[in-house]
Motif scaffolding. Structure first.
Motif, PDB file in Angstrom:
ATOM      1  N   THR A 250       1.680   8.522  31.287  1.00  0.00           N
ATOM      2  CA  THR A 250       2.971   7.922  30.962  1.00  0.00           C
ATOM      3  C   THR A 250       4.027   8.993  31.186  1.00  0.00           C
ATOM      4  OG1 THR A 250       1.972   6.491  29.307  1.00  0.00           O
ATOM      5  CG2 THR A 250       4.344   6.825  29.164  1.00  0.00           C
ATOM      6  N   ALA A 251       4.993   8.702  32.054  1.00  0.00           N
ATOM      7  CA  ALA A 251       6.044   9.663  32.381  1.00  0.00           C
ATOM      8  C   ALA A 251       7.349   9.226  31.722  1.00  0.00           C
ATOM      9  CB  ALA A 251       6.222   9.766  33.891  1.00  0.00           C
ATOM     10  N   LEU A 252       7.955  10.130  30.959  1.00  0.00           N
ATOM     11  CA  LEU A 252       9.262   9.906  30.343  1.00  0.00           C
ATOM     12  C   LEU A 252      10.278  10.653  31.195  1.00  0.00           C
ATOM     13  CD1 LEU A 252       8.090  10.638  26.720  1.00  0.00           C
ATOM     14  CD2 LEU A 252       8.335   8.413  27.795  1.00  0.00           C
ATOM     15  N   ILE A 253      11.235   9.939  31.749  1.00  0.00           N
ATOM     16  CA  ILE A 253      12.102  10.504  32.781  1.00  0.00           C
ATOM     17  C   ILE A 253      13.565  10.429  32.387  1.00  0.00           C
ATOM     18  CG2 ILE A 253      12.829  10.256  35.188  1.00  0.00           C
ATOM     19  CD1 ILE A 253       9.986   9.024  35.610  1.00  0.00           C
ATOM     20  N   CYS A 254      14.249  11.551  32.603  1.00  0.00           N
ATOM     21  CA  CYS A 254      15.687  11.638  32.445  1.00  0.00           C
ATOM     22  C   CYS A 254      16.274  11.844  33.838  1.00  0.00           C
ATOM     23  CB  CYS A 254      16.048  12.806  31.529  1.00  0.00           C
ATOM     24  SG  CYS A 254      17.810  13.013  31.331  1.00  0.00           S
ATOM     25  N   VAL A 255      17.153  10.942  34.271  1.00  0.00           N
ATOM     26  CA  VAL A 255      17.785  11.035  35.585  1.00  0.00           C
ATOM     27  C   VAL A 255      19.150  11.684  35.408  1.00  0.00           C
ATOM     28  CG1 VAL A 255      18.570   9.745  37.599  1.00  0.00           C
ATOM     29  CG2 VAL A 255      16.562   8.951  36.317  1.00  0.00           C
ATOM     30  N   CYS A 256      19.370  12.794  36.114  1.00  0.00           N
ATOM     31  CA  CYS A 256      20.618  13.555  35.983  1.00  0.00           C
ATOM     32  C   CYS A 256      21.302  13.683  37.342  1.00  0.00           C
ATOM     33  CB  CYS A 256      20.336  14.945  35.437  1.00  0.00           C
ATOM     34  SG  CYS A 256      19.550  14.938  33.827  1.00  0.00           S
ATOM     35  N   MET A 257      22.606  13.446  37.358  1.00  0.00           N
ATOM     36  CA  MET A 257      23.384  13.605  38.575  1.00  0.00           C
ATOM     37  C   MET A 257      23.839  15.060  38.707  1.00  0.00           C
ATOM     38  SD  MET A 257      23.281  10.641  39.884  1.00  0.00           S
ATOM     39  CE  MET A 257      24.510  10.643  41.162  1.00  0.00           C
ATOM     40  N   THR A 258      23.873  15.537  39.954  1.00  0.00           N
ATOM     41  CA  THR A 258      24.295  16.904  40.212  1.00  0.00           C
ATOM     42  C   THR A 258      24.992  16.993  41.562  1.00  0.00           C
ATOM     43  OG1 THR A 258      23.583  19.203  40.406  1.00  0.00           O
ATOM     44  CG2 THR A 258      22.064  17.530  41.230  1.00  0.00           C
ATOM     45  N   ARG A 259      25.861  17.971  41.689  1.00  0.00           N
ATOM     46  CA  ARG A 259      26.493  18.255  42.987  1.00  0.00           C
ATOM     47  C   ARG A 259      25.728  19.348  43.715  1.00  0.00           C
ATOM     48  NH1 ARG A 259      32.579  18.265  40.707  1.00  0.00           N
ATOM     49  NH2 ARG A 259      32.799  16.014  40.586  1.00  0.00           N
TER      50      ARG A 259
ATOM     51  N   PRO B 262       7.119  14.929  21.656  1.00  0.00           N
ATOM     52  CA  PRO B 262       5.917  15.760  21.517  1.00  0.00           C
ATOM     53  C   PRO B 262       5.059  15.734  22.781  1.00  0.00           C
ATOM     54  CG  PRO B 262       6.155  14.270  19.645  1.00  0.00           C
ATOM     55  CD  PRO B 262       7.167  13.859  20.658  1.00  0.00           C
ATOM     56  N   HIS B 263       4.547  16.889  23.136  1.00  0.00           N
ATOM     57  CA  HIS B 263       3.663  16.998  24.296  1.00  0.00           C
ATOM     58  C   HIS B 263       2.255  16.574  23.906  1.00  0.00           C
ATOM     59  CE1 HIS B 263       1.893  18.510  27.951  1.00  0.00           C
ATOM     60  NE2 HIS B 263       1.020  19.168  27.235  1.00  0.00           N
ATOM     61  N   CYS B 264       1.609  15.820  24.766  1.00  0.00           N
ATOM     62  CA  CYS B 264       0.209  15.466  24.551  1.00  0.00           C
ATOM     63  C   CYS B 264      -0.411  15.101  25.895  1.00  0.00           C
ATOM     64  CB  CYS B 264       0.068  14.322  23.544  1.00  0.00           C
ATOM     65  SG  CYS B 264       0.567  12.728  24.160  1.00  0.00           S
ATOM     66  N   PRO B 265      -1.740  15.154  25.993  1.00  0.00           N
ATOM     67  CA  PRO B 265      -2.380  14.758  27.251  1.00  0.00           C
ATOM     68  C   PRO B 265      -2.064  13.297  27.570  1.00  0.00           C
ATOM     69  CG  PRO B 265      -3.945  15.837  25.782  1.00  0.00           C
ATOM     70  CD  PRO B 265      -2.691  15.608  24.992  1.00  0.00           C
ATOM     71  N   GLY B 266      -1.831  13.006  28.812  1.00  0.00           N
ATOM     72  CA  GLY B 266      -1.522  11.645  29.202  1.00  0.00           C
ATOM     73  C   GLY B 266      -0.044  11.313  29.160  1.00  0.00           C
ATOM     74  N   ARG B 267       0.789  12.266  28.715  1.00  0.00           N
ATOM     75  CA  ARG B 267       2.235  12.051  28.674  1.00  0.00           C
ATOM     76  C   ARG B 267       2.913  13.231  29.353  1.00  0.00           C
ATOM     77  NH1 ARG B 267       4.175  12.446  23.062  1.00  0.00           N
ATOM     78  NH2 ARG B 267       3.038  10.511  22.760  1.00  0.00           N
ATOM     79  N   CYS B 268       3.846  12.946  30.229  1.00  0.00           N
ATOM     80  CA  CYS B 268       4.621  14.029  30.835  1.00  0.00           C
ATOM     81  C   CYS B 268       6.099  13.715  30.705  1.00  0.00           C
ATOM     82  CB  CYS B 268       4.225  14.250  32.291  1.00  0.00           C
ATOM     83  SG  CYS B 268       4.638  12.909  33.388  1.00  0.00           S
ATOM     84  N   ARG B 269       6.895  14.776  30.701  1.00  0.00           N
ATOM     85  CA  ARG B 269       8.347  14.672  30.576  1.00  0.00           C
ATOM     86  C   ARG B 269       8.941  15.224  31.859  1.00  0.00           C
ATOM     87  NH1 ARG B 269       8.010  18.262  25.383  1.00  0.00           N
ATOM     88  NH2 ARG B 269       6.653  19.276  26.877  1.00  0.00           N
ATOM     89  N   GLU B 270       9.826  14.442  32.483  1.00  0.00           N
ATOM     90  CA  GLU B 270      10.362  14.826  33.785  1.00  0.00           C
ATOM     91  C   GLU B 270      11.876  14.700  33.824  1.00  0.00           C
ATOM     92  OE1 GLU B 270       8.494  12.491  36.822  1.00  0.00           O
ATOM     93  OE2 GLU B 270       6.475  13.025  36.162  1.00  0.00           O
ATOM     94  N   ILE B 271      12.471  15.517  34.683  1.00  0.00           N
ATOM     95  CA  ILE B 271      13.892  15.398  35.013  1.00  0.00           C
ATOM     96  C   ILE B 271      13.972  15.117  36.502  1.00  0.00           C
ATOM     97  CG2 ILE B 271      15.997  16.709  35.383  1.00  0.00           C
ATOM     98  CD1 ILE B 271      15.836  17.758  32.672  1.00  0.00           C
ATOM     99  N   TRP B 272      14.707  14.083  36.852  1.00  0.00           N
ATOM    100  CA  TRP B 272      14.975  13.770  38.252  1.00  0.00           C
ATOM    101  C   TRP B 272      16.423  14.122  38.529  1.00  0.00           C
ATOM    102  CZ3 TRP B 272      12.475   8.351  39.481  1.00  0.00           C
ATOM    103  CH2 TRP B 272      11.090   8.445  39.310  1.00  0.00           C
ATOM    104  N   ALA B 273      16.631  15.107  39.378  1.00  0.00           N
ATOM    105  CA  ALA B 273      17.978  15.527  39.760  1.00  0.00           C
ATOM    106  C   ALA B 273      18.379  14.742  41.004  1.00  0.00           C
ATOM    107  CB  ALA B 273      18.003  17.029  40.034  1.00  0.00           C
ATOM    108  N   CYS B 274      19.518  14.063  40.941  1.00  0.00           N
ATOM    109  CA  CYS B 274      19.997  13.238  42.051  1.00  0.00           C
ATOM    110  C   CYS B 274      21.386  13.699  42.456  1.00  0.00           C
ATOM    111  CB  CYS B 274      20.082  11.770  41.633  1.00  0.00           C
ATOM    112  SG  CYS B 274      18.563  11.092  41.012  1.00  0.00           S
ATOM    113  N   ASP B 275      21.644  13.647  43.763  1.00  0.00           N
ATOM    114  CA  ASP B 275      23.014  13.895  44.201  1.00  0.00           C
ATOM    115  C   ASP B 275      23.693  12.552  44.455  1.00  0.00           C
ATOM    116  OD1 ASP B 275      22.110  13.037  46.677  1.00  0.00           O
ATOM    117  OD2 ASP B 275      22.315  14.990  47.659  1.00  0.00           O
ATOM    118  N   TYR B 276      24.942  12.599  44.848  1.00  0.00           N
ATOM    119  CA  TYR B 276      25.716  11.377  45.004  1.00  0.00           C
ATOM    120  C   TYR B 276      25.381  10.629  46.292  1.00  0.00           C
ATOM    121  CZ  TYR B 276      28.182  13.056  40.984  1.00  0.00           C
ATOM    122  OH  TYR B 276      28.481  13.486  39.715  1.00  0.00           O
TER     123      TYR B 276
END
Length: 132
Positions: free
Chosen positions: A31-40, A64-78
């Protein structure tokens, strides 16, 4: 969103003060928990992006970190280009670049936050960023 759908079942979330998560992707065994962030500055180093996204990183560290769960940041440009990073440790925000399929890229190393910044546990049980 097509990148997310290629990885599994997508659950969109509404970002708020309590949650910095934009998407949850559920696939077999992960299970991936994702935060999408805009950047220049999409072509910056992982260290630069970690410094730029320190507030979303702090919010993801509350999960909380646990097996089967990951935390991700997706950096996007315009222009719609994406770089994906996985949060790899629990005490310090540490980013490792991954491909759009969620597999770590060969030859990439995890980036740590700038010197003097760390994540500590507050009396409330939540982790907070402090500058030392």
């Amino acid at each position: 969103l097509p990148v997310a759908r290629a990885r599994g079942f997508v659950i969109p979330c509404r970002r708020s003060r309590e949650s910095g998560i934009d998407l949850i992707i559920v696939s077999a065994g992960l299970t991936a928990l994702i935060c999408v962030c805009m950047t220049r500055q999409l072509n910056g180093t992982p260290e630069d992006l970690a410094a730029q996204f320190r507030i979303p990183l702090t919010m993801l560290m509350q999960v909380p970190h646990c097996p089967g769960r990951c935390r991700e940041i997706w950096a996007c440009d315009y222009y719609g280009n994406i770089r994906c990073f996985r949060l790899t440790t629990t005490k310090k925000a540490c980013l490792a670049e991954i491909g759009r399929d969620g597999i770590p890229l060969a030859g990439t190393f995890a980036a740590q936050p700038p010197e003097g910044e760390t994540i500590v546990s507050a009396p409330s049980g939540r982790e907070e960023k402090v500058t030392v």
